[in-house]
Design a protein around this motif. Structure first.
Motif, PDB file in Angstrom:
ATOM      1  N   VAL A  48       1.005  -1.147  -0.172  1.00  0.00           N
ATOM      2  CA  VAL A  48       0.038  -0.050  -0.110  1.00  0.00           C
ATOM      3  C   VAL A  48       0.814   1.234   0.037  1.00  0.00           C
ATOM      4  O   VAL A  48       0.609   2.043  -1.036  1.00  0.00           O
ATOM      5  CB  VAL A  48      -0.845   0.081   1.257  1.00  0.00           C
ATOM      6  N   ALA A  49       1.716   1.211   1.067  1.00  0.00           N
ATOM      7  CA  ALA A  49       2.444   2.631   0.987  1.00  0.00           C
ATOM      8  C   ALA A  49       3.540   2.379   2.029  1.00  0.00           C
ATOM      9  O   ALA A  49       3.717   1.359   2.829  1.00  0.00           O
ATOM     10  CB  ALA A  49       1.650   3.760   1.647  1.00  0.00           C
ATOM     11  N   THR A  50       4.923   3.060   1.928  1.00  0.00           N
ATOM     12  CA  THR A  50       5.945   3.151   2.698  1.00  0.00           C
ATOM     13  C   THR A  50       6.613   4.487   2.991  1.00  0.00           C
ATOM     14  O   THR A  50       6.644   5.394   2.074  1.00  0.00           O
ATOM     15  CB  THR A  50       6.868   2.107   1.944  1.00  0.00           C
ATOM     16  N   ILE A  51       7.363   4.678   4.163  1.00  0.00           N
ATOM     17  CA  ILE A  51       7.936   5.750   4.375  1.00  0.00           C
ATOM     18  C   ILE A  51       9.325   5.491   5.220  1.00  0.00           C
ATOM     19  O   ILE A  51       9.004   4.419   6.170  1.00  0.00           O
ATOM     20  CB  ILE A  51       6.920   6.406   5.363  1.00  0.00           C
ATOM     21  N   THR A  52      10.309   6.080   4.849  1.00  0.00           N
ATOM     22  CA  THR A  52      11.593   6.112   5.725  1.00  0.00           C
ATOM     23  C   THR A  52      11.617   6.928   6.946  1.00  0.00           C
ATOM     24  O   THR A  52      10.824   7.644   7.265  1.00  0.00           O
ATOM     25  CB  THR A  52      12.681   6.588   4.798  1.00  0.00           C
ATOM     26  N   TRP A  53      12.005   6.326   7.844  1.00  0.00           N
ATOM     27  CA  TRP A  53      12.152   7.121   9.210  1.00  0.00           C
ATOM     28  C   TRP A  53      12.796   8.194   9.291  1.00  0.00           C
ATOM     29  O   TRP A  53      12.300   9.120   9.795  1.00  0.00           O
ATOM     30  CB  TRP A  53      12.737   5.920  10.353  1.00  0.00           C
ATOM     31  N   SER A  54      14.071   8.440   8.611  1.00  0.00           N
ATOM     32  CA  SER A  54      14.889   9.465   8.756  1.00  0.00           C
ATOM     33  C   SER A  54      14.435  10.780   7.598  1.00  0.00           C
ATOM     34  O   SER A  54      14.366  11.653   7.822  1.00  0.00           O
ATOM     35  CB  SER A  54      16.306   9.099   8.512  1.00  0.00           C
ATOM     36  N   GLY A  55      14.429  10.243   6.332  1.00  0.00           N
ATOM     37  CA  GLY A  55      14.453  11.153   5.232  1.00  0.00           C
ATOM     38  C   GLY A  55      12.972  11.556   4.729  1.00  0.00           C
ATOM     39  O   GLY A  55      12.751  12.301   4.005  1.00  0.00           O
ATOM     40  N   GLY A  56      11.970  10.845   5.373  1.00  0.00           N
ATOM     41  CA  GLY A  56      10.644  11.091   4.969  1.00  0.00           C
ATOM     42  C   GLY A  56      10.115  10.622   3.491  1.00  0.00           C
ATOM     43  O   GLY A  56       9.195  11.341   3.103  1.00  0.00           O
ATOM     44  N   ASN A  57      11.311   9.820   3.133  1.00  0.00           N
ATOM     45  CA  ASN A  57      10.789   9.435   1.602  1.00  0.00           C
ATOM     46  C   ASN A  57       9.506   8.404   1.642  1.00  0.00           C
ATOM     47  O   ASN A  57       9.497   7.811   2.397  1.00  0.00           O
ATOM     48  CB  ASN A  57      11.776   8.666   1.013  1.00  0.00           C
ATOM     49  N   THR A  58       8.731   8.820   0.600  1.00  0.00           N
ATOM     50  CA  THR A  58       7.602   7.698   0.553  1.00  0.00           C
ATOM     51  C   THR A  58       7.138   7.051  -0.599  1.00  0.00           C
ATOM     52  O   THR A  58       7.698   7.727  -1.877  1.00  0.00           O
ATOM     53  CB  THR A  58       6.003   8.786   0.991  1.00  0.00           C
ATOM     54  N   ALA A  59       6.461   6.059  -0.757  1.00  0.00           N
ATOM     55  CA  ALA A  59       6.017   5.584  -2.015  1.00  0.00           C
ATOM     56  C   ALA A  59       4.717   4.799  -1.810  1.00  0.00           C
ATOM     57  O   ALA A  59       4.167   4.465  -0.873  1.00  0.00           O
ATOM     58  CB  ALA A  59       7.066   4.193  -2.370  1.00  0.00           C
ATOM     59  N   TYR A  60       3.832   4.690  -2.798  1.00  0.00           N
ATOM     60  CA  TYR A  60       2.520   4.445  -2.875  1.00  0.00           C
ATOM     61  C   TYR A  60       2.254   3.581  -3.951  1.00  0.00           C
ATOM     62  O   TYR A  60       2.821   3.667  -4.945  1.00  0.00           O
ATOM     63  CB  TYR A  60       1.507   5.653  -3.123  1.00  0.00           C
ATOM     64  N   ALA A  61       1.242   2.501  -3.617  1.00  0.00           N
ATOM     65  CA  ALA A  61       0.461   1.649  -4.764  1.00  0.00           C
ATOM     66  C   ALA A  61      -0.220   2.407  -5.579  1.00  0.00           C
ATOM     67  O   ALA A  61      -0.812   3.598  -5.275  1.00  0.00           O
ATOM     68  CB  ALA A  61      -0.071   0.684  -4.082  1.00  0.00           C
ATOM     69  N   ASP A  62      -0.178   2.191  -7.046  1.00  0.00           N
ATOM     70  CA  ASP A  62      -1.054   3.110  -7.895  1.00  0.00           C
ATOM     71  C   ASP A  62      -2.311   3.059  -7.494  1.00  0.00           C
ATOM     72  O   ASP A  62      -3.165   3.917  -7.619  1.00  0.00           O
ATOM     73  CB  ASP A  62      -0.820   2.589  -9.347  1.00  0.00           C
ATOM     74  N   SER A  63      -2.862   2.126  -6.950  1.00  0.00           N
ATOM     75  CA  SER A  63      -4.431   1.797  -6.615  1.00  0.00           C
ATOM     76  C   SER A  63      -4.945   3.019  -5.535  1.00  0.00           C
ATOM     77  O   SER A  63      -6.084   3.169  -5.761  1.00  0.00           O
ATOM     78  CB  SER A  63      -4.605   0.468  -6.303  1.00  0.00           C
ATOM     79  N   ILE A  64      -4.017   3.305  -4.698  1.00  0.00           N
ATOM     80  CA  ILE A  64      -4.350   4.278  -3.788  1.00  0.00           C
ATOM     81  C   ILE A  64      -3.736   5.671  -3.946  1.00  0.00           C
ATOM     82  O   ILE A  64      -4.110   6.559  -3.085  1.00  0.00           O
ATOM     83  CB  ILE A  64      -4.059   3.725  -2.228  1.00  0.00           C
ATOM     84  N   LYS A  65      -3.147   6.047  -4.906  1.00  0.00           N
ATOM     85  CA  LYS A  65      -2.273   7.231  -4.937  1.00  0.00           C
ATOM     86  C   LYS A  65      -3.353   8.123  -5.230  1.00  0.00           C
ATOM     87  O   LYS A  65      -4.151   8.446  -5.830  1.00  0.00           O
ATOM     88  CB  LYS A  65      -1.293   7.126  -6.225  1.00  0.00           C
ATOM     89  N   GLY A  66      -2.972   9.396  -4.391  1.00  0.00           N
ATOM     90  CA  GLY A  66      -3.865  10.406  -4.313  1.00  0.00           C
ATOM     91  C   GLY A  66      -5.070  10.493  -3.408  1.00  0.00           C
ATOM     92  O   GLY A  66      -5.865  11.373  -3.007  1.00  0.00           O
ATOM     93  N   ARG A  67      -5.243   9.223  -2.842  1.00  0.00           N
ATOM     94  CA  ARG A  67      -6.327   9.016  -1.993  1.00  0.00           C
ATOM     95  C   ARG A  67      -5.923   8.682  -0.490  1.00  0.00           C
ATOM     96  O   ARG A  67      -6.418   9.130   0.630  1.00  0.00           O
ATOM     97  CB  ARG A  67      -7.467   7.813  -2.143  1.00  0.00           C
ATOM     98  N   PHE A  68      -4.667   8.026  -0.424  1.00  0.00           N
ATOM     99  CA  PHE A  68      -4.011   7.726   0.865  1.00  0.00           C
ATOM    100  C   PHE A  68      -2.799   8.582   1.118  1.00  0.00           C
ATOM    101  O   PHE A  68      -2.095   8.567   0.179  1.00  0.00           O
ATOM    102  CB  PHE A  68      -3.717   6.276   1.136  1.00  0.00           C
ATOM    103  N   THR A  69      -2.373   8.729   2.490  1.00  0.00           N
ATOM    104  CA  THR A  69      -1.407   9.348   2.805  1.00  0.00           C
ATOM    105  C   THR A  69      -0.591   8.934   3.946  1.00  0.00           C
ATOM    106  O   THR A  69      -1.376   8.539   5.267  1.00  0.00           O
ATOM    107  CB  THR A  69      -1.593  11.096   2.990  1.00  0.00           C
ATOM    108  N   ILE A  70       0.694   8.468   3.749  1.00  0.00           N
ATOM    109  CA  ILE A  70       1.550   7.869   4.766  1.00  0.00           C
ATOM    110  C   ILE A  70       2.324   8.883   5.460  1.00  0.00           C
ATOM    111  O   ILE A  70       2.765   9.828   4.993  1.00  0.00           O
ATOM    112  CB  ILE A  70       2.149   6.764   4.500  1.00  0.00           C
TER     113      ILE A  70
END
Length: 121
Positions: A48-70
């Motif tokens: 679904v989504a992932t986020i790094t602890w330090s840098g705040g980089n994020t990645a999302y699945a296409d199916s939820i992009k724009g609707r979900f925020t990590i």
């Protein structure tokens, strides 16, 4: 050992929102990442989504992009998943996981027990 506890799941109607939380305890490594995955009945677990602890980089699945925020609060060792405009196809058990910054479930070492999200039409 890292322990993860999800909360915030529930039953909502199409278009509504939920916010999931994942509280981590134990020797979490701040150089790693936290991710959310989900598994619907009869289907494989999916990223679904992932986020790094330090840098705040994020990645999302296409199916939820724009609707979900990590997001994360390092002071609380907690990661959140804000889910807006929910659809019935978002119905699943949602899991948080601690591991590498990756979209692949096998790159995550520790997993929570999951929280159920049900979206009705």
């Amino acid at each position: 050992q890292v322990q993860l506890a999800e909360s915030g799941g529930g039953s909502v109607q199409t278009g509504e929102s939920l916010k999931l939380s994942c509280a981590a305890s134990g020797p979490t490594s701040k150089s790693y990442a936290m991710g959310w995955f989900r598994q619907a009945p009869g289907k494989e677990r999916e990223f679904v989504a992932t986020i790094t602890w330090s840098g705040g980089n994020t990645a999302y699945a296409d199916s939820i992009k724009g609707r979900f925020t990590i997001s994360r609060d390092n002071a609380k060792n907690t990661v959140y998943l804000q889910m807006n405009s929910l659809k019935p196809e978002d119905t699943a058990v949602y899991y948080c996981a601690d591991g590498r910054y990756s979209v692949i479930s096998s790159d995550y070492v520790y997993w929570g027990q999951g929280t159920q999200v049900t979206v009705s039409s």
